[in-house]
Design a protein around this motif. Structure first.
Motif, mmCIF file in Angstrom:
data_model
loop_
_atom_site.group_PDB
_atom_site.id
_atom_site.type_symbol
_atom_site.label_atom_id
_atom_site.label_comp_id
_atom_site.label_asym_id
_atom_site.label_seq_id
_atom_site.Cartn_x
_atom_site.Cartn_y
_atom_site.Cartn_z
ATOM 1 N N ILE A 34 8.445 -10.866 -5.970
ATOM 2 C CA ILE A 34 7.045 -10.452 -5.895
ATOM 3 C C ILE A 34 6.271 -11.361 -4.952
ATOM 4 N N ARG A 35 6.497 -12.663 -5.061
ATOM 5 C CA ARG A 35 5.792 -13.605 -4.174
ATOM 6 C C ARG A 35 6.149 -13.344 -2.718
ATOM 7 N N ALA A 36 7.416 -13.003 -2.454
ATOM 8 C CA ALA A 36 7.821 -12.706 -1.081
ATOM 9 C C ALA A 36 7.144 -11.445 -0.562
ATOM 10 N N LEU A 37 7.037 -10.429 -1.398
ATOM 11 C CA LEU A 37 6.398 -9.185 -0.976
ATOM 12 C C LEU A 37 4.927 -9.385 -0.646
ATOM 13 N N ILE A 38 4.193 -10.072 -1.527
ATOM 14 C CA ILE A 38 2.758 -10.239 -1.291
ATOM 15 C C ILE A 38 2.481 -11.287 -0.219
ATOM 16 N N GLY A 39 3.537 -11.964 0.245
ATOM 17 C CA GLY A 39 3.376 -12.879 1.359
ATOM 18 C C GLY A 39 3.423 -12.174 2.708
ATOM 19 N N ASN A 40 3.713 -10.871 2.707
ATOM 20 C CA ASN A 40 3.733 -10.067 3.926
ATOM 21 C C ASN A 40 2.330 -9.508 4.151
ATOM 22 N N PRO A 41 1.575 -9.976 5.171
ATOM 23 C CA PRO A 41 0.180 -9.540 5.343
ATOM 24 C C PRO A 41 0.044 -8.048 5.628
ATOM 25 N N VAL A 42 1.002 -7.447 6.331
ATOM 26 C CA VAL A 42 0.928 -6.015 6.596
ATOM 27 C C VAL A 42 1.081 -5.227 5.302
ATOM 28 N N PHE A 43 1.987 -5.680 4.455
ATOM 29 C CA PHE A 43 2.173 -5.038 3.149
ATOM 30 C C PHE A 43 0.881 -5.101 2.333
ATOM 31 N N VAL A 44 0.239 -6.256 2.327
ATOM 32 C CA VAL A 44 -1.000 -6.427 1.557
ATOM 33 C C VAL A 44 -2.113 -5.551 2.122
ATOM 34 N N LEU A 45 -2.285 -5.526 3.447
ATOM 35 C CA LEU A 45 -3.319 -4.688 4.052
ATOM 36 C C LEU A 45 -3.044 -3.200 3.816
ATOM 37 N N LEU A 46 -1.772 -2.837 3.826
ATOM 38 C CA LEU A 46 -1.409 -1.452 3.519
ATOM 39 C C LEU A 46 -1.870 -1.082 2.113
ATOM 40 N N LEU A 47 -1.619 -1.963 1.145
ATOM 41 C CA LEU A 47 -2.063 -1.689 -0.226
ATOM 42 C C LEU A 47 -3.581 -1.582 -0.312
ATOM 43 N N ILE A 48 -4.293 -2.427 0.446
ATOM 44 C CA ILE A 48 -5.758 -2.376 0.409
ATOM 45 C C ILE A 48 -6.263 -1.058 0.998
ATOM 46 N N ALA A 49 -5.704 -0.655 2.146
ATOM 47 C CA ALA A 49 -6.122 0.603 2.768
ATOM 48 C C ALA A 49 -5.871 1.784 1.841
ATOM 49 N N MET A 50 -4.669 1.863 1.284
ATOM 50 C CA MET A 50 -4.354 2.956 0.355
ATOM 51 C C MET A 50 -5.209 2.859 -0.895
ATOM 52 N N GLY A 51 -5.471 1.623 -1.341
ATOM 53 C CA GLY A 51 -6.285 1.440 -2.536
ATOM 54 C C GLY A 51 -7.682 1.983 -2.347
ATOM 55 N N CYS A 52 -8.292 1.739 -1.191
ATOM 56 C CA CYS A 52 -9.641 2.255 -0.934
ATOM 57 C C CYS A 52 -9.655 3.784 -0.897
ATOM 58 N N ILE A 53 -8.655 4.363 -0.233
ATOM 59 C CA ILE A 53 -8.601 5.824 -0.114
ATOM 60 C C ILE A 53 -8.343 6.474 -1.467
ATOM 61 N N GLN A 54 -7.393 5.927 -2.216
ATOM 62 C CA GLN A 54 -7.074 6.522 -3.522
ATOM 63 C C GLN A 54 -8.151 6.226 -4.556
ATOM 64 N N ALA A 55 -8.722 5.028 -4.516
ATOM 65 C CA ALA A 55 -9.744 4.671 -5.498
ATOM 66 C C ALA A 55 -11.001 5.504 -5.336
#
Length: 405
Positions: free
Chosen positions: A216-237
Motif C-alpha cells: 500500500i505504501r508503495a502504491l500511494i508513493g506513485n504521484p500519478v496514481f494518487v492524482l488519478l484517484l483524486i481526479a476520479m474521486g472528484c468526478i465520482q463524488a
C-alpha cells in the motif's frame, strides 16, 4: 471459455454475470430509495447525509483493512461469502428500528455503516476477479458489469412501483433478502478462481515482497496514481448529491415514485450501453481520454440539473450517466489495474474504491445534507464545481501521460 462443472454447466462469464446481477439488484433497490426510508423514520436532511456518508468516509480505514484481509484467502469468493452474509445481518438489524425510539439516529448510523461497509467491499474484489479471469479465458470483462447494471434498472423500476403500493418498508426487506441471496450465489455460482492467475501489464515499479501494508505504501508513493484517484474521486463524488437527494427533489417537484424509478433507470440504461461497448470505445480513444470526457460531461450534467429543468430535459440529462459514471469507472478500472504491480491488483482496486467511491464520495454525501437543507436543488451547482476540479486534473494527467509520451 471454460465451464465449471462443480454445480451448474455455466461459463465463467455467466457465473460472474449472475453474481453482478444479484449485487446490483440490491443496489437498485436501495441506493435511490434508502434516503426515503430514513426520511420516513424521522431523519432530517443533514442526518440522512451523515448516515449515508459515514461508511464512505470510514473506507479510508476499512478499505485497506478489507483489502489486506481479503488477500489472505487463496480463493476470491471466500471473503465475498463472508462479506455478503455480514452485510445481510447488519441490514436486517435496521428492521428493529421501533426498539430504538430515542437513539434511532445513532443506531441507523452504526448499523448502516457496518452493513454498507461489508457490501461495498465486495465490488473491488469482484472487479479484480473478473479482470483476471477474463485475461485467462478471453472474455470481455465489461459484460458482467453491464449485466449488473441492467439488473439495477429492473430493481429500480420494480421498487419504484412497489413504493406506490406497499410503502417504503419494502426497501429494507429487499436489501436483506438480496444480501443473503448474494452470499449463497458466491458459495455456489462463483468459480473457484485462485488469486493472481495472470499478471497485468504494469506501469508502476515492481513492489518488493512484503506485507500488504508495504505494498500500500508503495502504491500511494506513485504521484500519478494518487492524482488519478483524486481526479476520479472528484468526478465520482459529484454524484453524491444526486444519489442522496435526487428522488426527494423529484418527488417534491410532483413526480411519482414510478417516474423517479424510470429516471434512475434511464441513467443506468445509458451506463449499460456504454459498458457493453466499452472495450471498443476504450481501445479507440484510450482510457486517459475517457477520463477527460467523463469530467467534461459530468460538469455539464450537474450544472444543468441545478436549474431544476423540466421532465423532458431530465431524460437526456440522465443519459449523461454513461459519461459521468460509466466512462470514469471503466477508465479508472483499466488505469488502476495497469499501474498495479503484479500481486497488488486487489489492493490497488481496493484503494481505488476506498478513496474514490469511499472517502471522496463520503465527503460529498456528508456535505450534501446541509447543502440540500440550504440550497435545495441548487446543490447541483456545487457538484458541478467539484466535477470541474476532476476535469482539470484529468486534462493535466492526459497531457502528461499521453501528449508527452
Amino acid at each position: 471459455m471454460r465451464k465449471d462443472s462443480t454445480l451448474f454447466p455455466l461459463t465463467t462469464l455467466q457465473r460472474q454475470g449472475i453474481f453482478y446481477a444479484l449485487i446490483f439488484i440490491g443496489s437498485g433497490a436501495s441506493l435511490p430509495y434508502m434516503p426515503l426510508w430514513f426520511a420516513d423514520k424521522g431523519m432530517t436532511g443533514a442526518q440522512i447525509g451523515f448516515i449515508l456518508a459515514l461508511p464512505l468516509l470510514l473506507r479510508a480505514v476499512t478499505g485497506p483493512i478489507m483489502g489486506v484481509w481479503a488477500e489472505k484467502f487463496p480463493l476470491f469468493r471466500t471473503p465475498v461469502i463472508y462479506l455478503a452474509a455480514l452485510g445481510g445481518i447488519f441490514y436486517g438489524l435496521l428492521g428493529a428500528w421501533p426498539l430504538f425510539q430515542d437513539g434511532r439516529f445513532v443506531v441507523f448510523a452504526l448499523v448502516w455503516c457496518l452493513g454498507y461497509s461489508c457490501i461495498t467491499s465486495i465490488s473491488p474484489l469482484l472487479d479484480v476477479m473478473t479482470i483476471q479471469m477474463s485475461k485467462r479465458e478471453g472474455f470481455n470483462y465489461t459484460w458482467p458489469r453491464a449485466i449488473g447494471s441492467a439488473s439495477f434498472i429492473a430493481a429500480n423500476i420494480a421498487v419504484g412501483y412497489g413504493l406506490n403500493w406497499l410503502g417504503v418498508d419494502l426497501i429494507q426487506v429487499w436489501v436483506v433478502c438480496l444480501c443473503f441471496a448474494a452470499m449463497l450465489a458466491a458459495a455456489y455460482v462463483l468459480p473457484k478462481a485462485v488469486r493472481h492467475v495472470d499478471g497485468p501489464v504494469t506501469e508502476a515499479a515492481a513492489v518488493p515482497a512484503g506485507s500488504g501494508w508495504t505494498k500500500i505504501r508503495a502504491l500511494i508513493g506513485n504521484p500519478v496514481f494518487v492524482l488519478l484517484l483524486i481526479a476520479m474521486g472528484c468526478i465520482q463524488a459529484a454524484h453524491g448529491f444526486y444519489y442522496g437527494f435526487s428522488t426527494i427533489i423529484w418527488k417534491g417537484q410532483g413526480l411519482d415514485g414510478a417516474t423517479c424509478g424510470y429516471l434512475w433507470a434511464t441513467g443506468v440504461a445509458a451506463e449499460v450501453v456504454f459498458l457493453a461497448l466499452g472495450f471498443r470505445i476504450r481501445n479507440r480513444f484510450g482510457s486517459w481520454a475517457l477520463l477527460v470526457a467523463a469530467g467534461a460531461l459530468s460538469t455539464l450534467r450537474w450544472v444543468v440539473m441545478g436549474f431544476a429543468p423540466p421532465l423532458w430535459v431530465l431524460w437526456p440529462l440522465q443519459t449523461l450517466h454513461a459519461a459521468s459514471f460509466a466512462a470514469c469507472y471503466l477508465a479508472g478500472l483499466d488505469l488502476v489495474n495497469r499501474m498495479a504491480p503484479k500481486g497488488s491488483e486487489s489492493l490497488a482496486q481496493t484503494l481505488n474504491a476506498a478513496y474514490v467511491t469511499g472517502v471522496m464520495m463520503g465527503l460529498s454525501t456528508l456535505s450534501s445534507g446541509p447543502i440540500y437543507d440550504v440550497l435545495g436543488g441548487g446543490g447541483y451547482f456545487v457538484m458541478g464545481g467539484l466535477a470541474a476540479c476532476g476535469f482539470a486534473i484529468a486534462i493535466w494527467l492526459y497531457r502528461k501521460q499521453v501528449m508527452t509520451a
